[in-house]
Design a protein around this motif. Structure first.
Motif, short mmCIF file in Angstrom:
data_model
loop_
_atom_site.label_atom_id
_atom_site.label_comp_id
_atom_site.label_asym_id
_atom_site.label_seq_id
_atom_site.Cartn_x
_atom_site.Cartn_y
_atom_site.Cartn_z
N SER A 119 0.84 -1.20 0.00
CA SER A 119 0.00 0.00 0.00
C SER A 119 0.87 1.24 0.00
N THR A 155 -3.78 4.12 -1.56
CA THR A 155 -4.02 3.15 -2.64
C THR A 155 -3.40 1.81 -2.30
N ILE A 169 1.38 6.64 -9.60
CA ILE A 169 0.23 7.22 -8.91
C ILE A 169 -0.08 8.59 -9.51
#
Length: 534
Positions: free
Chosen positions: A483, A497, A506
């Protein structure tokens, strides 16, 4: 192409993990190659060495060699500093073939530590004293002053390493909170003095005073002139009137120059290989743990309480306390409890325990008795440093050039205390020294809980570009990412996320300009990085 390269790196690092499972960093060799940085000047200070050649004291550089493992991904490595032998005189002038950062045993130790993942440092020190004086007060005062300068130089070395981490971007990849200091022979006197000399008052014991005038004894070492015990102040030689009374300071003749005084010279542990302490009262409860190695019948550094003598003349210099006395008190004061609590049962410890009088941290070498047959240059002596070796042909040539002696004289003299000197013999002793010492360094520095997979993952994780704008790439070469969370400076989570890969891209377009903290989690650890959004 970049994605393929990252996958290959992941596979490579995972393979390293598989092949290294039977090895422990800092205890076993985990690297095969070592890089040596030769540093001409880690400090500059006033040396009296030029006086050996009829010149005035001068401001001279002090050198060191820094050893690092090649191919290491960690940049937060503990440091082992080792100081060489040499009687505070240059080789040949000291009657020995050893006495520099290039001594074979010093180089061998440093290479071995670097291969285990440490940063190892071979440090030099200022030289110069008067061993040939017929006045015992001159011999004692000049030797104690040389040892005092050596301690100051070692402290400058420790501070230099911390300076490189703080001010130079950590070029040697050190952990400034994990530093060990040790030495061979004369260097061991330095390491013991460093670890135990805490206050200037400890320099004013009767044995450190010149009683030529009983009504007004004079200290051999006066910090006002020679610098404080850390060497962090600027000091000058005294000025005298015609009657010999001190009337001030000579601002044209400095005796100590501070080097990196803004940094700490704290260490975590000390070790001594064939050295002694100037007075056992220096050793107190709360001092750092100490490990000692000593030949039982060392003729120049007593293992118990005894006299230091000039090797070339046999003249008395000062009474000192050797390794067995040091370890007795280190154990009695609880300073070595970290070793006792570790409960070592390895073969090196078991063997050492046979001869160490029950003192944890002491390893005694019972060397063979010397031959009773005279050699062309004198009678063989008890061994004091069987871990040393050298190129005797080169030394003999130097000895001949310096002393005008016949060919073969230097080579013959050098073997009186080490008759079967060789690289194989020296390395065998170093096998024992490192086999006994390294596990104790490991526990004293707490390396079992602070290194390994966590540091590997941290060193192998990167984010780019940084500063970022609309997107951010995150890659972990050594572990899968579970994560990613991003927090602003108020601690508020602004992005979260889930991931199941070694890399992710990202979208950061929703983040306003500013500074953020990126928290990258895997099964093993959490890595944090600063991120700037522009």
């Amino acid at each position: 192409m970049k994605k393929t390269l990252h996958k290959l790196l992941v596979v490579f690092l995972l393979l390293i993990g598989i092949t290294a499972t039977s090895q422990t960093r800092y205890l076993d060799d985990v690297f095969t190659d070592v890089h040596i940085s030769e540093i001409d000047t880690f400090a500059v200070n006033v040396s009296i060495e030029p006086m050996l050649f009829g010149l005035a004291p001068a401001l001279l550089p002090i050198e060191c060699d820094i050893y690092q493992p090649i191919g290491d991904v960690l940049t937060n490595r503990p440091v082992i500093i080792v100081s060489h032998t040499g009687s505070f005189l240059p080789p040949v002038a000291n009657g020995q073939p050893t006495g520099s950062v290039k001594d074979s045993s010093i180089v061998e130790q440093c290479i071995r530590w670097a291969k285990k993942g440490y940063v190892a440092v071979a440090m030099g020190n200022r030289k110069g004293w008067n061993p040939t004086s017929t006045d015992q007060n001159v011999r004692t005062s000049t030797l104690l002053q040389a040892a005092y300068r050596g301690i100051q130089d070692a402290k400058a070395m420790v501070r230099f390493m911390r300076m490189t981490e703080d001010a130079l971007g950590n070029p040697f990849g050190i952990n400034p909170d994990k530093i060990v200091l040790g030495g061979h022979g004369t260097g061991a006197y330095i390491s013991l003095g460093y670890a135990t000399l805490d206050t200037a008052s400890e320099l004013y014991l009767p044995k450190f005073l010149d009683f030529s005038n009983p009504a007004a004894p004079v200290p051999y070492v006066v910090p006002t002139f020679f610098g404080n015990i850390d060497g962090t102040d600027l000091t000058f030689a005294p000025l005298y009137d015609i009657n010999g009374a001190i009337i001030g300071l000579d601002s044209t003749m400095p005796l100590n120059i501070p080097n990196w005084p803004q940094y700490s010279n704290d260490i975590n542990m000390a070790f001594n290989i064939g050295g002694a302490i100037a007075d056992i009262s220096w050793l107190e409860a709360g001092d750092v743990p100490i490990v000692s190695f000593h030949c039982e019948k060392d003729p120049y550094a007593p293992i118990d309480t005894g006299s230091v003598i000039v090797p070339t003349t046999g003249d008395f210099v000062v009474e000192v306390m050797g390794s067995r006395t040091v370890q007795h008190y280190s154990n009695a004061y609880g300073n070595n409890d970290v070793f006792v609590q570790a409960g070592f049962t390895d073969a090196f410890t078991t063997t050492a325990n046979i001869n160490n009088s029950g003192y944890e941290g002491l390893n005694v070498f019972n060397t063979p008795s010397p031959s009773t047959a005279p050699t062309p240059c004198g009678m063989p002596e008890e061994e004091g440093s069987p871990w040393d070796w050298w190129d005797n042909a080169t030394y003999d040539a130097m000895f001949v050039a310096v002393n005008g002696a016949p060919v073969g004289a230097g080579a013959c003299l050098s073997l009186l205390g080490n008759p079967n000197m060789s690289a194989a013999k020296g390395k065998a002793y170093i096998d024992t020294i490192q086999g006994y010492l390294n596990p104790r360094i490991y526990v004293a520095l707490g390396l079992g809980s602070s290194t390994g997979i966590n540091e590997v993952i941290d060193a192998s994780t990167e984010i780019y570009p940084n500063p970022a704008n609309n997107s951010l790439n995150i890659v972990s070469y050594a572990a899968g990412i579970n994560s990613v969370r991003i927090y602003n400076l108020n601690g508020q989570e602004v992005l979260n996320t889930s991931v199941n890969a070694n890399q992710i891209k990202i979208n950061t377009s929703s983040l306003t300009n500013g500074l953020y903290i990126v928290d990258i989690k895997s099964n093993n650890t959490s890595v944090k990085r600063k991120l700037i959004i522009e």
